[in-house]
Design an enzyme around this catalytic site. Structure first.
Site, PDB file in Angstrom:
ATOM      1  N   HIS A   1       0.770  -1.332   0.009  1.00  0.00           N
ATOM      2  CA  HIS A   1      -0.170   0.015  -0.045  1.00  0.00           C
ATOM      3  C   HIS A   1       0.958   1.182  -0.079  1.00  0.00           C
ATOM      4  O   HIS A   1       0.181   2.406  -0.271  1.00  0.00           O
ATOM      5  CB  HIS A   1      -0.963   0.144   1.148  1.00  0.00           C
ATOM      6  CG  HIS A   1      -0.469   0.208   2.600  1.00  0.00           C
ATOM      7  ND1 HIS A   1      -0.279  -0.702   3.373  1.00  0.00           N
ATOM      8  CD2 HIS A   1      -0.443   1.420   3.208  1.00  0.00           C
ATOM      9  CE1 HIS A   1       0.062   0.003   4.605  1.00  0.00           C
ATOM     10  NE2 HIS A   1      -0.092   1.185   4.325  1.00  0.00           N
TER      11      HIS A   1
ATOM     12  N   ASP B   1       1.184  -7.813   2.320  1.00  0.00           N
ATOM     13  CA  ASP B   1       1.130  -6.074   1.917  1.00  0.00           C
ATOM     14  C   ASP B   1       2.618  -5.819   1.841  1.00  0.00           C
ATOM     15  O   ASP B   1       3.163  -5.327   2.765  1.00  0.00           O
ATOM     16  CB  ASP B   1       0.447  -5.425   3.140  1.00  0.00           C
ATOM     17  CG  ASP B   1       0.051  -4.145   2.738  1.00  0.00           C
ATOM     18  OD1 ASP B   1       0.991  -3.554   1.677  1.00  0.00           O
ATOM     19  OD2 ASP B   1      -0.591  -3.291   3.375  1.00  0.00           O
TER      20      ASP B   1
ATOM     21  N   SER C   1       3.910   2.166   8.477  1.00  0.00           N
ATOM     22  CA  SER C   1       3.827   1.149   7.607  1.00  0.00           C
ATOM     23  C   SER C   1       5.062   0.961   6.822  1.00  0.00           C
ATOM     24  O   SER C   1       5.711   1.893   6.421  1.00  0.00           O
ATOM     25  CB  SER C   1       2.744   1.712   6.480  1.00  0.00           C
ATOM     26  OG  SER C   1       1.617   1.300   7.022  1.00  0.00           O
TER      27      SER C   1
HETATM   28  N1  ARG Z   1      -4.760   0.709   7.463  1.00  0.00           N
HETATM   29  C1  ARG Z   1      -3.596   0.637   6.877  1.00  0.00           C
HETATM   30  C2  ARG Z   1      -2.763   2.236   7.075  1.00  0.00           C
HETATM   31  O1  ARG Z   1      -3.431   3.143   7.447  1.00  0.00           O
HETATM   32  C3  ARG Z   1      -3.367   0.252   5.425  1.00  0.00           C
HETATM   33  C4  ARG Z   1      -4.208   1.033   4.461  1.00  0.00           C
HETATM   34  C5  ARG Z   1      -3.932   0.415   2.844  1.00  0.00           C
HETATM   35  N2  ARG Z   1      -5.084  -0.443   2.601  1.00  0.00           N
HETATM   36  C6  ARG Z   1      -6.463  -0.187   2.220  1.00  0.00           C
HETATM   37  N3  ARG Z   1      -7.009  -1.033   2.007  1.00  0.00           N
HETATM   38  N4  ARG Z   1      -6.842   1.338   2.132  1.00  0.00           N
HETATM   39  O2  ARG Z   1      -2.089   2.982   6.175  1.00  0.00           O
HETATM   40  N1  ASP Z   2      -1.126   1.453   7.839  1.00  0.00           N
HETATM   41  C1  ASP Z   2      -0.555   2.535   8.571  1.00  0.00           C
HETATM   42  C2  ASP Z   2       0.511   3.154   7.638  1.00  0.00           C
HETATM   43  O1  ASP Z   2       0.354   3.293   6.540  1.00  0.00           O
HETATM   44  C3  ASP Z   2       0.141   1.998   9.877  1.00  0.00           C
HETATM   45  C4  ASP Z   2      -0.938   2.304  11.130  1.00  0.00           C
HETATM   46  O2  ASP Z   2      -1.533   3.374  11.005  1.00  0.00           O
HETATM   47  O3  ASP Z   2      -0.898   1.521  12.017  1.00  0.00           O
HETATM   48  O4  ASP Z   2       1.580   3.704   8.147  1.00  0.00           O
END
Ligand code: ARG
Ligand code: ASP
Length: 721
Positions: A84, A220, A654
């Protein structure tokens, strides 16, 4: 027998006692935590983690782009980050014919690696406590604006001195709201190429359905390679560049983890708000988050509808959709978590305790007597401004045409100058043309028209009394509640919705043409909202923000006096940090237990739900998993996919490497569970878990699934039996 029993008790007891706590620690100060870390299972030293003479683990970690982390896993500049995090890049290389999002991408050799314009990676060379020098430039009792100015001046001085003729990028950052300051010296590499990405059905498996949730089954990760000039130094992209040789890279572990194993996450968390007062938390829970959630719910509905109807739109909006959905879901989780923790009450009672401490310690406390009431009165002014500011971003800037048209403001102002130099004008034109090309590659006007109609209606409805931008007052007068008609009018009359018209303007551009831009209804709307927000919202808000900064500086200093035994961590601010904890599950709700590991069986389980598009997998993945073709990476009959652990992480973490007690790479961090997302404001050791991809799954995908064994050849894989 008795002796082993007692040792067992002792071990269990020590596990129970040494509890991972909240905190994201500065690497250069990690010696303060090292005893606790070692008691939890760390086997290496503070110098192994961070050192300025000689290679240390910090040299294997980079900031990836602006908002992520990455880690070197080979001596040839091979870098791993999240799928991502590289998604925008992958998407830009993709088209309906070359759909790397769906199919994945693997470069068979250096020539096939794909260059990514504008992408950089940033390495920390060193950091230094410069608090004394910064504070010496200030005077006691200075008003806050002068204080900040003095700090800015001396910070720039310190940063400039450390640049060494442009070899480094440098920055002085405040910690604890300006009670401490550190200089950061960075090296920035500008040639970063895409090496490999699994298909979305692995890299984004579960998509927005599973985002922020456990149990998770996502691969990921994405691979890049950093290039340098022949002296291993940063260089602009060139075919002559050679792979960067990092001072340190991580061995990748194929070992099977056990529950309670020590873990640490080393990366660049973006922002936390650990010290907010109860009023601020209440505002976030009751106003800011609900507004964002409401608006984005509507945006996502529009996106879903259009993306389902066309493959082209699906690819065009894949990355945008993920971006909008991500914060939306995080806010929902954050609000639930804060409610569950009774966050407002908890904050209020710690404020009461603070007030009591002041009464009981008049000599130390006197200076803080009015602090909390000052917070209250300042927030009364701040919050309406903050709300309007956020509303502009959510209701104004989430309309693509508003964002795009606003980018022409500079061209207009350059064109208005008398005798503008031709090269200045040309440079600006190039910028705008570039923006236009990128914009239209992924633009679907009917979708955006619907977004404009919907968000403008919200914008008008939610604007605070006296804070309605004039453009919106006009819309309200002319169209009433019929913002659909307003959007239709804009889209039928504006040139900003048509690539052809915009390119025609730009290709034959003369300075006098700025009038054509200014007459355009979309431009007038976007520029009007922007100008109003800057002048009437942002400017006064910043003044109050300055006041808040100074209150928080005093508050955090006072808290540290009040509780001298506590090791307060400084809020995340996109600087390099270490968090540590262990592999462990949790009890999210009554009757439910989260186990620490997921396995390939769970992928097949999810894939058996044909109605969930996010769970679609390829024939190949399905066959390999069903036949348990796990190669060297199996754990019993299973393949470990993701795991959770109690490390305090945030957005920006991330792509952070997750390391075991010896400093081996055991996975890559990519998310938190939904029950954890309030950790940016309030951490709960019982609930907060970060989610990582197991290195075993990463190795399996590269080796068995994609058949790219040659990539493993340059890596150092450890723990294979
Ligand atoms: N929640 C994770 C972080 O804040 C991964 C986000 C990417 N994935 C998604 N399905 N939007 O960034
Ligand atoms: N998914 C998040 C990122 O992109 C990580 C988190 O907020 O835990 O940095």
């Amino acid at each position: 027998m008795r002796k082993t029993f007692l040792t067992l008790i002792a071990i269990l007891f020590s596990i129970a006692c040494v509890k991972a706590e909240e905190g994201m620690w500065l690497p250069s100060l990690i010696h303060k935590n090292i005893e606790e870390m070692q008691a939890m299972g760390l086997e290496i030293s503070a110098e192994d983690l961070y050192s300025e003479d000689g290679a240390s683990i910090k040299d294997a970690i980079v900031r990836f782009g602006r908002g992520c982390t990455g880690a070197f896993i080979s001596g040839q500049g091979l870098l791993i980050t999240n799928h991502h995090c590289g998604y925008g890049q992958l998407q830009r290389h993709s088209s309906v014919e070359n759909d790397y999002l769906t199919e994945g991408f693997w470069a068979a050799n250096a020539d096939e690696e794909l260059h990514n314009k504008g992408l950089t990676i940033t390495l920390l060379v060193r950091m230094e406590d410069v608090t004394q020098r910064v504070l010496e430039a200030t005077e006691p009792g200075m008003d806050e604006e002068r204080f900040q100015e003095a700090v800015a001046v001396v910070s720039r001085e310190i940063a400039d001195e450390a640049k060494e003729n442009g070899l480094y990028e440098t920055q002085v950052n405040p910690f604890y709201f300006g009670n401490e300051y550190y200089l950061f010296v960075y090296k920035v590499y500008r040639d970063v190429r895409l090496v490999g990405a699994p298909p979305s059905s692995i890299g984004k498996f579960g998509g927005d359905t599973d985002n922020w949730m456990w149990p998770r089954h996502t691969g990921d990760f994405m691979l890049f390679r950093v290039y340098a000039d022949e002296n291993n130094q940063p260089a602009d992209y060139s075919p002559d560049n050679v792979p960067y040789q990092p001072e340190k890279f991580f061995p990748v572990s194929a070992r099977t983890l056990e529950p309670h194993d020590f873990t640490m996450v080393y990366g660049f968390p973006g922002r936390t708000n650990r010290y907010l007062t109860s009023d601020a938390v209440q505002f976030i829970m009751e106003q800011e988050n609900p507004m964002g959630i409401e608006l984005r719910t509507d945006i996502l509905q529009i996106y879903d509808q259009y993306m389902a109807s066309s493959d082209k739109v699906r690819i065009q909006y894949a990355s945008k959709h993920a971006g909008v959905a991500n914060a939306w879901k995080r806010w929902i989780g954050e609000n639930r978590g804060l409610k569950r923790l009774n966050a407002i009450e908890v904050k209020k009672s710690s404020e009461e305790a603070f007030q009591e401490w002041i009464q009981e310690n008049p000599s130390q406390g006197q200076a803080y007597e009015d602090l909390l009431t000052e917070f209250q009165s300042t927030y009364m002014i701040y919050h309406p401004l903050r709300y309007s500011f956020r509303l502009y971003f959510e209701a104004g800037q989430n309309v693509e045409i508003n964002r795009f048209a606003r980018q022409f403001m500079k061209l207009v102002s350059v064109s208005q100058q008398k005798d503008v130099a031709d090269d200045v004008l040309q440079a600006e034109l190039e910028q705008v043309k570039d923006a236009a090309r990128r914009f239209f590659k992924d633009y679907h006007a009917p979708l955006d028209q619907q977004v404009l109609a919907t968000l403008t209606r919200h914008y008008i409805d939610l604007s605070q009394p006296g804070m309605l931008p004039p453009e919106l007052a006009e819309v309200k007068k002319k169209y009433g509640a019929d913002t659909e008609r307003f959007a239709r009018d804009i889209f039928s009359r504006s040139m900003f919705v048509s690539e052809e018209k915009i390119m025609k303007l730009l290709d034959n551009y003369r300075p006098s043409h700025h009038r054509r831009i200014e007459r355009d209804p979309a431009y007038r709307f976007a520029a009007g909202l922007y100008n109003f927000t800057i002048a009437e919202v942002q400017a006064p808000m910043q003044k109050v923000q300055t006041k808040l900064d100074s209150l928080y500086r005093v508050y955090t200093a006072a808290l540290r006096i009040m509780k001298p035994e506590e090791n307060f961590f400084p809020d995340a601010n996109s600087t390099l940090r270490i968090a540590y904890g262990r592999v462990e599950g949790s009890y999210p709700r009554n009757g439910i237990q989260f186990l620490p590991f997921t396995t390939s069986e769970g992928i097949l389980e999810k894939a058996a739900q044909p109605d969930v598009v996010d769970y679609t997998i390829s024939e190949r993945l399905s066959t390999l998993l069903k036949n348990q073709v796990f190669g060297d990476y199996a754990t019993g009959d299973d393949l470990r996919v993701n795991f959770i652990a109690s490390n305090h992480t945030s957005g920006g973490n991330s792509g952070s490497p997750v390391l075991d007690g010896q400093g081996n790479f055991i996975g890559i961090n990519f998310d938190r569970s939904w029950e954890s997302t309030m950790s940016d404001i309030m951490f709960d050791p019982e609930q907060c878990r970060n989610i990582s991809v197991s290195s075993q799954y990463i190795l399996w995908v590269i080796h068995q699934y994609a058949g790219k064994e040659y990539l493993l050849d340059e890596m150092e894989v450890t723990g294979l039996e």
